[in-house]
Design a protein around this motif. Structure first.
Motif, PDB file in Angstrom:
ATOM      1  N   THR A   1      -2.097  11.151  -5.260  1.00 33.80           N
ATOM      2  CA  THR A   1      -2.600  12.520  -5.417  1.00 33.80           C
ATOM      3  C   THR A   1      -3.308  12.997  -4.158  1.00 33.80           C
ATOM      4  OG1 THR A   1      -2.864  12.026  -7.765  1.00 33.80           O
ATOM      5  CG2 THR A   1      -3.849  14.059  -6.970  1.00 33.80           C
ATOM      6  N   VAL A   2      -4.071  12.113  -3.505  1.00 36.99           N
ATOM      7  CA  VAL A   2      -4.672  12.468  -2.216  1.00 36.99           C
ATOM      8  C   VAL A   2      -3.570  12.794  -1.211  1.00 36.99           C
ATOM      9  CG1 VAL A   2      -5.972  11.574  -0.242  1.00 36.99           C
ATOM     10  CG2 VAL A   2      -6.822  11.194  -2.559  1.00 36.99           C
ATOM     11  N   ALA A   3      -2.555  11.940  -1.145  1.00 34.01           N
ATOM     12  CA  ALA A   3      -1.463  12.164  -0.194  1.00 34.01           C
ATOM     13  C   ALA A   3      -0.725  13.471  -0.479  1.00 34.01           C
ATOM     14  CB  ALA A   3      -0.498  10.987  -0.240  1.00 34.01           C
ATOM     15  N   HIS A   4      -0.463  13.738  -1.745  1.00 34.80           N
ATOM     16  CA  HIS A   4       0.252  14.959  -2.130  1.00 34.80           C
ATOM     17  C   HIS A   4      -0.549  16.197  -1.741  1.00 34.80           C
ATOM     18  CE1 HIS A   4       2.693  17.771  -4.232  1.00 34.80           C
ATOM     19  NE2 HIS A   4       2.163  17.670  -5.439  1.00 34.80           N
ATOM     20  N   ALA A   5      -1.837  16.199  -2.023  1.00 38.56           N
ATOM     21  CA  ALA A   5      -2.673  17.347  -1.659  1.00 38.56           C
ATOM     22  C   ALA A   5      -2.729  17.532  -0.148  1.00 38.56           C
ATOM     23  CB  ALA A   5      -4.079  17.168  -2.227  1.00 38.56           C
ATOM     24  N   LEU A   6      -2.827  16.436   0.603  1.00 32.08           N
ATOM     25  CA  LEU A   6      -2.851  16.541   2.068  1.00 32.08           C
ATOM     26  C   LEU A   6      -1.512  17.037   2.599  1.00 32.08           C
ATOM     27  CD1 LEU A   6      -4.843  13.314   3.013  1.00 32.08           C
ATOM     28  CD2 LEU A   6      -5.627  15.692   3.228  1.00 32.08           C
ATOM     29  N   ASN A   7      -0.406  16.624   1.968  1.00 37.76           N
ATOM     30  CA  ASN A   7       0.898  17.159   2.368  1.00 37.76           C
ATOM     31  C   ASN A   7       0.947  18.671   2.196  1.00 37.76           C
ATOM     32  OD1 ASN A   7       1.954  14.669   3.062  1.00 37.76           O
ATOM     33  ND2 ASN A   7       3.018  14.357   1.112  1.00 37.76           N
ATOM     34  N   ILE A   8       0.363  19.162   1.120  1.00 37.31           N
ATOM     35  CA  ILE A   8       0.304  20.615   0.912  1.00 37.31           C
ATOM     36  C   ILE A   8      -0.545  21.264   2.001  1.00 37.31           C
ATOM     37  CG2 ILE A   8      -0.492  22.439  -0.646  1.00 37.31           C
ATOM     38  CD1 ILE A   8       0.127  20.495  -2.988  1.00 37.31           C
ATOM     39  N   LEU A   9      -1.702  20.676   2.286  1.00 36.30           N
ATOM     40  CA  LEU A   9      -2.625  21.270   3.264  1.00 36.30           C
ATOM     41  C   LEU A   9      -2.110  21.179   4.693  1.00 36.30           C
ATOM     42  CD1 LEU A   9      -6.008  19.988   1.810  1.00 36.30           C
ATOM     43  CD2 LEU A   9      -5.210  22.358   1.875  1.00 36.30           C
ATOM     44  N   GLU A  10      -1.236  20.211   4.952  1.00 38.59           N
ATOM     45  CA  GLU A  10      -0.768  20.009   6.321  1.00 38.59           C
ATOM     46  C   GLU A  10      -0.005  21.217   6.859  1.00 38.59           C
ATOM     47  OE1 GLU A  10       0.569  16.013   8.680  1.00 38.59           O
ATOM     48  OE2 GLU A  10       1.702  16.516   6.882  1.00 38.59           O
ATOM     49  N   GLY A  11       0.488  22.050   5.984  1.00 36.59           N
ATOM     50  CA  GLY A  11       1.204  23.244   6.411  1.00 36.59           C
ATOM     51  C   GLY A  11       0.314  24.379   6.890  1.00 36.59           C
ATOM     52  N   TYR A  12      -0.995  24.197   6.810  1.00 30.90           N
ATOM     53  CA  TYR A  12      -1.947  25.218   7.260  1.00 30.90           C
ATOM     54  C   TYR A  12      -2.698  24.727   8.496  1.00 30.90           C
ATOM     55  CZ  TYR A  12      -1.459  26.835   2.390  1.00 30.90           C
ATOM     56  OH  TYR A  12      -0.973  27.261   1.179  1.00 30.90           O
ATOM     57  N   ASP A  13      -3.042  25.653   9.366  1.00 29.64           N
ATOM     58  CA  ASP A  13      -3.908  25.329  10.501  1.00 29.64           C
ATOM     59  C   ASP A  13      -5.346  25.578  10.063  1.00 29.64           C
ATOM     60  OD1 ASP A  13      -5.130  24.850  12.894  1.00 29.64           O
ATOM     61  OD2 ASP A  13      -4.215  26.536  13.968  1.00 29.64           O
TER      62      ASP A  13
ATOM     63  N   ALA B   1      -7.423   4.458   6.988  1.00 32.23           N
ATOM     64  CA  ALA B   1      -6.631   5.295   7.886  1.00 32.23           C
ATOM     65  C   ALA B   1      -6.439   4.589   9.220  1.00 32.23           C
ATOM     66  CB  ALA B   1      -7.318   6.632   8.102  1.00 32.23           C
ATOM     67  N   LEU B   2      -5.209   4.587   9.712  1.00 31.61           N
ATOM     68  CA  LEU B   2      -4.897   4.062  11.035  1.00 31.61           C
ATOM     69  C   LEU B   2      -4.519   5.201  11.961  1.00 31.61           C
ATOM     70  CD1 LEU B   2      -2.594   0.968  10.235  1.00 31.61           C
ATOM     71  CD2 LEU B   2      -5.083   1.115  10.112  1.00 31.61           C
ATOM     72  N   LYS B   3      -4.787   5.008  13.254  1.00 32.51           N
ATOM     73  CA  LYS B   3      -4.309   5.931  14.271  1.00 32.51           C
ATOM     74  C   LYS B   3      -3.818   5.098  15.441  1.00 32.51           C
ATOM     75  CE  LYS B   3      -5.079  10.509  15.997  1.00 32.51           C
ATOM     76  NZ  LYS B   3      -5.975  11.678  16.016  1.00 32.51           N
ATOM     77  N   ASP B   4      -2.615   5.374  15.873  1.00 32.67           N
ATOM     78  CA  ASP B   4      -1.975   4.573  16.920  1.00 32.67           C
ATOM     79  C   ASP B   4      -1.945   3.095  16.540  1.00 32.67           C
ATOM     80  OD1 ASP B   4      -1.672   6.900  18.489  1.00 32.67           O
ATOM     81  OD2 ASP B   4      -3.706   6.659  19.294  1.00 32.67           O
ATOM     82  N   GLY B   5      -1.763   2.844  15.245  1.00 38.66           N
ATOM     83  CA  GLY B   5      -1.594   1.490  14.757  1.00 38.66           C
ATOM     84  C   GLY B   5      -2.861   0.705  14.567  1.00 38.66           C
ATOM     85  N   LYS B   6      -4.025   1.312  14.781  1.00 40.42           N
ATOM     86  CA  LYS B   6      -5.295   0.604  14.638  1.00 40.42           C
ATOM     87  C   LYS B   6      -6.202   1.335  13.664  1.00 40.42           C
ATOM     88  CE  LYS B   6      -5.156  -1.302  19.325  1.00 40.42           C
ATOM     89  NZ  LYS B   6      -5.877  -1.396  20.632  1.00 40.42           N
TER      90      LYS B   6
ATOM     91  N   ALA C   1       0.837  -1.203   0.000  1.00 41.45           N
ATOM     92  CA  ALA C   1       0.000   0.000   0.000  1.00 41.45           C
ATOM     93  C   ALA C   1       0.871   1.252   0.000  1.00 41.45           C
ATOM     94  CB  ALA C   1      -0.910  -0.004   1.216  1.00 41.45           C
ATOM     95  N   LEU C   2       0.337   2.307  -0.567  1.00 39.20           N
ATOM     96  CA  LEU C   2       1.017   3.597  -0.533  1.00 39.20           C
ATOM     97  C   LEU C   2       0.709   4.241   0.821  1.00 39.20           C
ATOM     98  CD1 LEU C   2       1.341   6.151  -3.364  1.00 39.20           C
ATOM     99  CD2 LEU C   2       0.573   6.932  -1.130  1.00 39.20           C
ATOM    100  N   ARG C   3       1.736   4.528   1.595  1.00 39.95           N
ATOM    101  CA  ARG C   3       1.563   5.073   2.944  1.00 39.95           C
ATOM    102  C   ARG C   3       1.917   6.551   2.986  1.00 39.95           C
ATOM    103  NH1 ARG C   3       4.710   6.476   7.177  1.00 39.95           N
ATOM    104  NH2 ARG C   3       3.859   6.232   9.297  1.00 39.95           N
ATOM    105  N   SER C   4       1.075   7.315   3.654  1.00 36.37           N
ATOM    106  CA  SER C   4       1.367   8.719   3.908  1.00 36.37           C
ATOM    107  C   SER C   4       0.849   9.056   5.304  1.00 36.37           C
ATOM    108  CB  SER C   4       0.705   9.624   2.857  1.00 36.37           C
ATOM    109  OG  SER C   4      -0.709   9.459   2.882  1.00 36.37           O
ATOM    110  N   THR C   5       1.145  10.251   5.764  1.00 36.99           N
ATOM    111  CA  THR C   5       0.668  10.670   7.084  1.00 36.99           C
ATOM    112  C   THR C   5      -0.027  12.018   6.979  1.00 36.99           C
ATOM    113  OG1 THR C   5       2.773  11.780   7.617  1.00 36.99           O
ATOM    114  CG2 THR C   5       2.541   9.456   8.262  1.00 36.99           C
ATOM    115  N   TYR C   6      -0.988  12.225   7.882  1.00 32.07           N
ATOM    116  CA  TYR C   6      -1.702  13.500   7.923  1.00 32.07           C
ATOM    117  C   TYR C   6      -2.260  13.723   9.324  1.00 32.07           C
ATOM    118  CZ  TYR C   6      -4.775  17.354   6.509  1.00 32.07           C
ATOM    119  OH  TYR C   6      -5.386  18.588   6.376  1.00 32.07           O
ATOM    120  N   ARG C   7      -1.711  14.686  10.011  1.00 38.38           N
ATOM    121  CA  ARG C   7      -2.191  15.126  11.325  1.00 38.38           C
ATOM    122  C   ARG C   7      -2.412  13.953  12.294  1.00 38.38           C
ATOM    123  NH1 ARG C   7      -2.732  20.385   9.895  1.00 38.38           N
ATOM    124  NH2 ARG C   7      -3.966  20.928   8.049  1.00 38.38           N
ATOM    125  N   GLY C   8      -1.408  13.074  12.385  1.00 40.81           N
ATOM    126  CA  GLY C   8      -1.457  11.976  13.333  1.00 40.81           C
ATOM    127  C   GLY C   8      -2.052  10.696  12.793  1.00 40.81           C
ATOM    128  N   TYR C   9      -2.591  10.720  11.588  1.00 38.52           N
ATOM    129  CA  TYR C   9      -3.128   9.523  10.953  1.00 38.52           C
ATOM    130  C   TYR C   9      -2.108   8.934   9.984  1.00 38.52           C
ATOM    131  CZ  TYR C   9      -7.838  10.834  12.548  1.00 38.52           C
ATOM    132  OH  TYR C   9      -8.946  11.138  13.311  1.00 38.52           O
TER     133      TYR C   9
END
Length: 588
Positions: A294-306, A471-476, A272-280
């Protein structure tokens, strides 16, 4: 189990179970312990739950639901197509994917959809044997069941066979899809016989039986995967592609598929293609689907904003512009990884995302399509050979919005997010004589002008936008989501994640919110009723512009894994009719 409206249903396979179906006025939502399923079809969701209640796992149930969708939603999916399955294996704590995307026949080449050096009219290309890719769905189901399932074809296909035999009532959505495709369906005799009456769409309320599809499923149930790829059914497929069963007075472009193309088809088990976003941790499809990247790339861009702290209109403006940039890069670089070396590590780099983020004005929209960036500068190995120049903006090839997505979990914690398709509504329009299923037109997902990484080549898989996500969080497992919609799949999944994670919407609200889809075009796609709304006016203040033609975007399904150990299934409350969300009762 907490429910909106419980009902007891006796299924054709003999199991009796309790289900939860939300009223039409609200999004279908069901919460409970044990397994859960969300699909766009009540019969498909019931099939999945029957398998779960019969002792099957999420993989078994996903195949059962998919097979039933092939009967009740045949214009968007079926064994004549292909797809992508993302699976979380609870025992191993890992995510794998099964790529069973269609492939180009061995005789295909860059001029597949050209005539006298010019591209064919798109609709002419679609309704043809030449558009049909080698179907991968049955091989994908076989791999899923053999590797990760607990049942075999005979068990998981039984509910779908029952629906095909006994029939189901045609609803307004089904009728409307035939209406849209009358001109295409009229060209092919077996298609007309199945879906038209006196040259018109069979009316709403008709009991539709499909004995041909029941026959196909029975042959697969008894003969396994070889019944599809090497037996009489395989010969019928090849004949339908190479000598399309056209009605009198019609002439369509023939394909050039061989028995060897079918017999040699292979699914791919890919990490699987793995990426991270705000703890997920987000797990999606790798190439040849561009969806996960493409979803991961867009989220990487958005992660720099609050985004949480911003006014909603500004946050949505940034979502639109991040999507525009991600699509510019997607369109330029991504395709089948067995044919090109896509700069995927660079594309998914957080540092590359920062360079793209720096191009977004906080107060104004881009005036039109933007140029692709240079992810090669962010590859792990900067001395990449054959590094091309930075590309100007590349116009996307037409990509139809007609697919289906389902998601299933079981009591042991396994999760499946599965998107599969035959491409256009009704695919190529060709029903395989005697077998009742439509063949795909997946090869029109290739770009028809070269040079381009996504041009047709022998054995190549067309680039896809499908984006089944876990999406996983804390491995689950935390949630799963996916949608149909052609290239709008990417923005539907992206926007749903932003709605849920950043805006704090419950998943049913996140799924059912108005959709906005920017895919590096001068104007942004919207749904009916959005233009003129308060939300639209606020975004217009940032210079955002809308396409004049509004249409429904996607038909998502999702699961949420709650802190108390329950699972919530969510489906659409309005798109593509109304979806279905079901959970198991305690004791199963």
């Amino acid at each position: 189990m907490r429910s909106r409206s419980p009902a007891t249903v006796a299924l054709a396979c003999g199991l009796v179970l309790s289900i939860v179906v939300a009223p039409v006025a609200a999004a279908p939502v069901a919460t409970g312990h044990g397994g859960a399923v969300a699909t766009i079809s009540e019969q498909a969701s019931q099939s999945a739950l029957a398998i779960l209640n019969g002792g099957g796992n999420a993989i078994d149930a996903a195949v059962a639901a998919a097979a039933t969708l092939g009967v009740t939603d045949p214009f968007s999916c079926g064994i004549g197509g292909g797809g992508f399955m993302v699976i979380y294996l609870a025992r191993d704590g890992r995510v794998i994917t099964i790529d069973h995307r269609e492939t180009a026949p061995g005789k295909a080449g860059p001029t597949l959809f050209q005539q006298a050096g010019k591209p064919l009219d798109f609709e002419t290309a679609v309704a043809s044997g030449a558009a049909v890719g080698v179907p991968g769905t049955v091989r994908g189901w076989h791999e899923a069941l053999e590797r990760y399932g607990s049942m075999r074809f005979a068990q998981v296909l039984a509910p779908a066979i029952a629906v095909a035999d006994k029939g189901f009532k045609v609803n307004a959505t089904f009728n409307g899809l035939i209406e849209q495709n009358v001109a295409k369906f009229r060209q092919f005799t077996p298609t007309s016989e199945l879906y038209l009456h006196d040259g018109k769409a069979i009316p709403t309320g008709t009991l539709l039986r499909n004995p041909g599809m029941a026959r196909a499923y029975r042959e697969i149930a008894s003969g396994g995967v070889k019944a599809f790829y090497e037996g009489p059914m395989a010969r019928a497929i090849v004949d339908a592609v190479n000598r399309p069963p056209v009605a009198k007075g019609f002439n369509v472009r023939a394909g050039a598929m061989t028995s060897a193309d079918l017999a040699n088809y292979e699914a791919r088990i890919r990490p699987a293609l793995r990426s991270t976003y705000r703890g997920y941790e987000l797990y999606g499809m790798p190439l040849p689907s561009s969806g996960g990247a493409t979803v991961a790339h867009a989220l990487n861009i958005l992660e720099g904003y609050d985004l949480k702290s911003m006014p909603r209109a500004r946050a949505e403006h940034l979502y639109i512009e991040a999507s525009r940039l991600a699509f510019a890069d997607r369109n330029a670089y991504l395709a089948d990884p067995e044919y090109i070396d896509a700069p995927l590590a660079g594309l998914l780099s957080k540092d590359f995302a920062a360079t793209r983020r720096a191009l977004i004005p906080m107060k104004t929209a881009a005036p039109g399509a933007v140029a692709a960036g240079d992810p090669y500068a962010f590859q792990d190995d900067p001395s990449v050979p054959l590094r091309p120049p930075v590309r100007a903006s590349i116009k996307m090839a037409p990509e139809n919005a007609h697919t289906t997505h389902l998601t299933v979990s079981d009591k042991d914690g396994n999760v499946v997010a599965y998107t599969f398709t035959i491409e256009s509504w009704g695919g190529s329009g060709i029903v395989v004589p005697g077998y009742g299923f439509l063949l795909n037109n997946e090869l029109t997902d290739f770009d028809v002008t070269s040079p381009h990484p996504n041009i047709p080549e022998a054995g190549k898989r067309p680039r896809s936008s499908m984006a089944p996500t876990i999406a996983l969080k804390d491995g689950k497992p935390a949630f799963s989501v996916g949608s149909p919609g052609g290239s709008t799949i990417i923005t539907t999944v992206l926007q749903t994640i932003v709605n849920y994670v950043d805006f704090g919407m419950p998943m049913d609200k996140a799924v059912n919110a108005p959709r906005i889809s920017q895919r590096n075009a001068p104007e942004t796609s919207i749904e009916p009723g959005f233009a003129g709304s308060t939300q639209a006016r606020a975004l217009a203040g940032f210079g955002q512009r809308w396409e004049s033609h509004a249409e429904e975007i996607g038909a998502a399904n999702a699961l949420v894994f709650n802190a108390d150990g329950t699972v919530t299934a969510v489906s659409e409350g309005k798109r593509h009719g109304v979806g279905t969300a079901l959970v198991q009762q305690r004791g199963h």
